[in-house]
Write a protein that holds these residues in place. Sequence first.
Motif, PDB file in Angstrom:
ATOM      1  N   TYR A 191      -4.193  41.554  80.146  1.00  0.00           N
ATOM      2  CA  TYR A 191      -5.231  41.635  81.166  1.00  0.00           C
ATOM      3  C   TYR A 191      -4.560  41.768  82.516  1.00  0.00           C
ATOM      4  N   ARG A 192      -4.815  42.876  83.196  1.00  0.00           N
ATOM      5  CA  ARG A 192      -4.231  43.146  84.513  1.00  0.00           C
ATOM      6  C   ARG A 192      -2.715  42.947  84.531  1.00  0.00           C
ATOM      7  N   GLY A 193      -2.082  43.456  83.472  1.00  0.00           N
ATOM      8  CA  GLY A 193      -0.627  43.420  83.406  1.00  0.00           C
ATOM      9  C   GLY A 193      -0.032  42.126  82.889  1.00  0.00           C
ATOM     10  N   THR A 194      -0.850  41.134  82.622  1.00  0.00           N
ATOM     11  CA  THR A 194      -0.355  39.858  82.134  1.00  0.00           C
ATOM     12  C   THR A 194      -0.736  39.686  80.664  1.00  0.00           C
ATOM     13  N   GLU A 195       0.253  39.322  79.855  1.00  0.00           N
ATOM     14  CA  GLU A 195      -0.009  39.072  78.448  1.00  0.00           C
ATOM     15  C   GLU A 195      -0.484  37.636  78.244  1.00  0.00           C
ATOM     16  N   TYR A 196      -1.413  37.473  77.328  1.00  0.00           N
ATOM     17  CA  TYR A 196      -1.843  36.128  76.955  1.00  0.00           C
ATOM     18  C   TYR A 196      -2.228  36.129  75.482  1.00  0.00           C
TER      19      TYR A 196
END
Length: 112
Positions: free
Chosen positions: A46-51
């Motif tokens: 999401y928006r370049g951030t992995e989770y």
Amino acid sequence: MKKIEAIIRIERLDIVKGILSENGFLSLTISEVKGRGVQGGITERYRGTEYVVDLLPKVKLEMVVDDKDIDEVITIIRENAETGKPGDGKIFIIPVEDAVRIRTGESGIKAI
């Protein structure tokens, strides 16, 4: 009697429910649940951030059936819930000692 608890993908519910009904298995309970299996969840971005989403939405289908019908019901659920991908779910079979219909007081097979 046996209680079947099947944890399946949400998108397979209508298909499974329809085939069960077509084969005379009308009584069931559906619950929305979240869980994870051996895959441990999925990684999203999401928006370049992995989770990691470690609890995935599923549905739990519960029904009590006569012992003679258990194999047919399991086959119906398995064949129609399967996608071939991890996360298709599980089916649990639990012995049921008795059942009582509240409205009439009938028990045993007559109650289901």
